[in-house]
Scaffold this active site. Structure first.
Site, PDB file in Angstrom:
ATOM      1  N   ALA A 190       0.869  -1.177   0.000  1.00  0.00           N
ATOM      2  CA  ALA A 190       0.000   0.000   0.000  1.00  0.00           C
ATOM      3  C   ALA A 190       0.906   1.228   0.000  1.00  0.00           C
ATOM      4  O   ALA A 190       2.068   1.153   0.424  1.00  0.00           O
ATOM      5  CB  ALA A 190      -0.895  -0.023   1.227  1.00  0.00           C
ATOM      6  N   GLU A 227       4.927  -5.197   6.974  1.00  0.00           N
ATOM      7  CA  GLU A 227       4.225  -4.106   7.667  1.00  0.00           C
ATOM      8  C   GLU A 227       4.754  -3.880   9.068  1.00  0.00           C
ATOM      9  O   GLU A 227       4.682  -2.775   9.604  1.00  0.00           O
ATOM     10  CB  GLU A 227       2.713  -4.403   7.728  1.00  0.00           C
ATOM     11  CG  GLU A 227       1.982  -4.296   6.398  1.00  0.00           C
ATOM     12  CD  GLU A 227       1.929  -5.586   5.608  1.00  0.00           C
ATOM     13  OE1 GLU A 227       2.749  -6.502   5.877  1.00  0.00           O
ATOM     14  OE2 GLU A 227       1.083  -5.679   4.696  1.00  0.00           O
TER      15      GLU A 227
HETATM   16  N1  CO8 Z   1       4.591   3.136  -0.810  1.00  0.00           N
HETATM   17  C1  CO8 Z   1       4.956   4.284  -1.397  1.00  0.00           C
HETATM   18  N2  CO8 Z   1       6.071   4.417  -2.136  1.00  0.00           N
HETATM   19  C2  CO8 Z   1       6.839   3.312  -2.283  1.00  0.00           C
HETATM   20  C3  CO8 Z   1       6.520   2.078  -1.706  1.00  0.00           C
HETATM   21  C4  CO8 Z   1       5.320   2.005  -0.941  1.00  0.00           C
HETATM   22  N3  CO8 Z   1       4.885   0.866  -0.378  1.00  0.00           N
HETATM   23  N4  CO8 Z   1       7.483   1.175  -2.000  1.00  0.00           N
HETATM   24  C5  CO8 Z   1       8.372   1.827  -2.777  1.00  0.00           C
HETATM   25  N5  CO8 Z   1       7.991   3.112  -2.942  1.00  0.00           N
HETATM   26  C6  CO8 Z   1       8.683   4.160  -3.691  1.00  0.00           C
HETATM   27  C7  CO8 Z   1       9.890   4.663  -2.935  1.00  0.00           C
HETATM   28  O1  CO8 Z   1       9.524   5.628  -1.958  1.00  0.00           O
HETATM   29  C8  CO8 Z   1      10.730   5.248  -4.062  1.00  0.00           C
HETATM   30  O2  CO8 Z   1      10.180   6.502  -4.411  1.00  0.00           O
HETATM   31  P1  CO8 Z   1      11.169   7.791  -4.540  1.00  0.00           P
HETATM   32  O3  CO8 Z   1      12.065   7.436  -5.702  1.00  0.00           O
HETATM   33  O4  CO8 Z   1      10.219   8.905  -4.856  1.00  0.00           O
HETATM   34  O5  CO8 Z   1      11.890   7.916  -3.256  1.00  0.00           O
HETATM   35  C9  CO8 Z   1      10.435   4.311  -5.225  1.00  0.00           C
HETATM   36  O6  CO8 Z   1       9.212   3.623  -4.896  1.00  0.00           O
HETATM   37  C10 CO8 Z   1      11.515   3.254  -5.428  1.00  0.00           C
HETATM   38  O7  CO8 Z   1      11.685   2.598  -4.201  1.00  0.00           O
HETATM   39  P2  CO8 Z   1      13.120   2.386  -3.513  1.00  0.00           P
HETATM   40  O8  CO8 Z   1      14.025   3.505  -3.878  1.00  0.00           O
HETATM   41  O9  CO8 Z   1      12.884   2.124  -2.064  1.00  0.00           O
HETATM   42  O10 CO8 Z   1      13.585   1.077  -4.290  1.00  0.00           O
HETATM   43  P3  CO8 Z   1      14.596  -0.038  -3.776  1.00  0.00           P
HETATM   44  O11 CO8 Z   1      14.865  -0.901  -4.950  1.00  0.00           O
HETATM   45  O12 CO8 Z   1      15.742   0.574  -3.060  1.00  0.00           O
HETATM   46  O13 CO8 Z   1      13.769  -0.886  -2.656  1.00  0.00           O
HETATM   47  C11 CO8 Z   1      11.829  -2.042  -1.775  1.00  0.00           C
HETATM   48  C12 CO8 Z   1      12.646  -1.633  -3.044  1.00  0.00           C
HETATM   49  C13 CO8 Z   1      12.625  -3.031  -0.940  1.00  0.00           C
HETATM   50  C14 CO8 Z   1      10.572  -2.702  -2.296  1.00  0.00           C
HETATM   51  C15 CO8 Z   1      11.499  -0.764  -0.961  1.00  0.00           C
HETATM   52  O14 CO8 Z   1      10.958   0.214  -1.818  1.00  0.00           O
HETATM   53  C16 CO8 Z   1      10.513  -1.009   0.160  1.00  0.00           C
HETATM   54  O15 CO8 Z   1      10.862  -1.548   1.170  1.00  0.00           O
HETATM   55  N6  CO8 Z   1       9.242  -0.564  -0.038  1.00  0.00           N
HETATM   56  C17 CO8 Z   1       8.243  -0.637   0.994  1.00  0.00           C
HETATM   57  C18 CO8 Z   1       7.742  -2.035   1.196  1.00  0.00           C
HETATM   58  C19 CO8 Z   1       6.686  -2.077   2.287  1.00  0.00           C
HETATM   59  O16 CO8 Z   1       6.954  -1.764   3.428  1.00  0.00           O
HETATM   60  N7  CO8 Z   1       5.461  -2.469   1.934  1.00  0.00           N
HETATM   61  C20 CO8 Z   1       4.363  -2.532   2.858  1.00  0.00           C
HETATM   62  C21 CO8 Z   1       3.569  -1.269   2.820  1.00  0.00           C
HETATM   63  S1  CO8 Z   1       2.267  -1.241   4.017  1.00  0.00           S
HETATM   64  C22 CO8 Z   1       1.041  -2.203   3.341  1.00  0.00           C
HETATM   65  O17 CO8 Z   1       1.174  -2.691   2.276  1.00  0.00           O
HETATM   66  C23 CO8 Z   1      -0.167  -2.405   4.168  1.00  0.00           C
HETATM   67  C24 CO8 Z   1      -1.310  -2.956   3.329  1.00  0.00           C
HETATM   68  C25 CO8 Z   1      -2.583  -2.890   4.099  1.00  0.00           C
HETATM   69  C26 CO8 Z   1      -3.454  -1.723   3.726  1.00  0.00           C
HETATM   70  C27 CO8 Z   1      -4.588  -1.747   4.659  1.00  0.00           C
HETATM   71  C28 CO8 Z   1      -5.886  -1.234   4.141  1.00  0.00           C
HETATM   72  C29 CO8 Z   1      -7.023  -1.558   5.063  1.00  0.00           C
END
Ligand code: CO8
Length: 258
Positions: A65, A132
């Site tokens: 998300a 998460e």
């Molecule tokens: N949300 C928003 N932006 C994101 C997300 C995300 N989940 N993941 C990546 N991005 C963005 C980064 O901020 C970055 O943007 P910017 O260039 O503007 O800074 C761009 O995507 C590229 O990401 P990275 O530079 O971080 O790329 P890497 O290759 O270094 O890393 C990863 C890739 C490992 C995937 C890393 O991006 C990461 O850890 N992302 C977050 C993963 C995460 O924590 N996911 C869980 C999110 S919470 C969730 O999903 C809850 C769901 C339930 C919803 C409930 C509703 C009821």
């Protein structure tokens, strides 16, 4: 219909829905999830669609998300708008078969979206995770429930408590995905599976979905009774007559969804 966060192509009875927020690794924001709900509803109604494939990019199916969208929200806002409830339920309302074709990251809501599909075909680069916990929250679109049913309590607890990622080989070994294919073949293989499904009777495919999904909702005894009744009910269809006649006449069946 034109979408901002999706690319939808319909060809050979398959609707290919590509999540398309490349700058955010396809993070699921309200726009994307509401567009996905619309696209699924449209595909479900469209007679030229017999199977749906949801995919992302090579690097990410979806990295969860959208953290930027959620980070400042209050409990009152989250609860008040029942955040993502309507949008994320759309996939469960879809009656046509849905395959998730996953390459790269399927994390948090991305992993949950893939698990909400009917089955997952993964590329050998896929990485699944429910990280998460690192954000101070739990999964919110079914992760604690679905992952546990897929891989069992021990591995599910491990994934949710440590936030570690699972690679494609582990995902296949533990029953999270139905098959793993080389990254370059992912879409071809997903479309091949979709084409196989598209050949069947849509009535029967929808009945299969109802029966398998019922196994998550009920006791074994009730589930078996439900399945038996559906089996009996399908004898009211022309497609059952055609399917069995075709077998006996040693020819391919021509299903007409009746
Ligand atoms: N949300 C928003 N932006 C994101 C997300 C995300 N989940 N993941 C990546 N991005 C963005 C980064 O901020 C970055 O943007 P910017 O260039 O503007 O800074 C761009 O995507 C590229 O990401 P990275 O530079 O971080 O790329 P890497 O290759 O270094 O890393 C990863 C890739 C490992 C995937 C890393 O991006 C990461 O850890 N992302 C977050 C993963 C995460 O924590 N996911 C869980 C999110 S919470 C969730 O999903 C809850 C769901 C339930 C919803 C409930 C509703 C009821």
């Amino acid at each position: 219909m034109a979408y901002e966060t999706l690319i939808v192509e319909i060809e050979d009875y398959i609707a290919l829905i590509r999540l398309n927020r490349p700058d955010a690794l396809n993070a699921l924001n309200s726009k994307l999830l509401s567009e996905l709900a619309v696209a699924l509803g449209e595909a479900d109604k469209d007679d030229s669609v017999r199977c749906i494939v949801i995919t992302g990019s090579e690097k990410a199916f979806a990295a969860g998300a959208d953290i930027k969208e959620m980070s400042e929200k209050s409990f009152v806002e989250m609860f008040g708008e029942d955040f993502f409830a309507r949008e994320s339920d759309a996939i469960m309302r879809t009656r046509k078969p849905i395959i998730a074709a996953v390459s790269g990251y399927a994390l948090g809501g991305g992993c949950e979206l893939a698990m909400a599909c009917d089955f997952i075909i993964a590329s050998d680069t896929a990485k699944f995770g429910q990280p998460e916990i690192n954000l101070g929250v739990v999964a919110g679109i079914g992760g604690t429930q679905r992952l546990t049913r897929f891989v069992g309590k021990s591995k599910s607890m491990d994934m949710h408590l440590t936030g570690r990622f699972m690679d494609a080989a582990e995902a296949e070994r533990s029953g999270l995905v139905s098959r793993v294919v080389p990254a370059k073949d992912l879409l071809t293989e997903a479309k091949k599976a979709a084409a196989k499904i598209a050949e069947k009777s849509m009535l029967t495919s929808m009945a299969v979905k109802e029966c398998v999904n019922r196994s998550y909702e009920t006791t074994l005894r009730e589930g078996i009774l439900f399945e038996r009744r559906v089996f009996h009910a399908l004898f009211a269809t022309e497609d059952q007559k055609e399917g069995m006649a075709a077998f006996l006449e040693k020819r391919q069946p021509q299903f007409r969804d009746r």
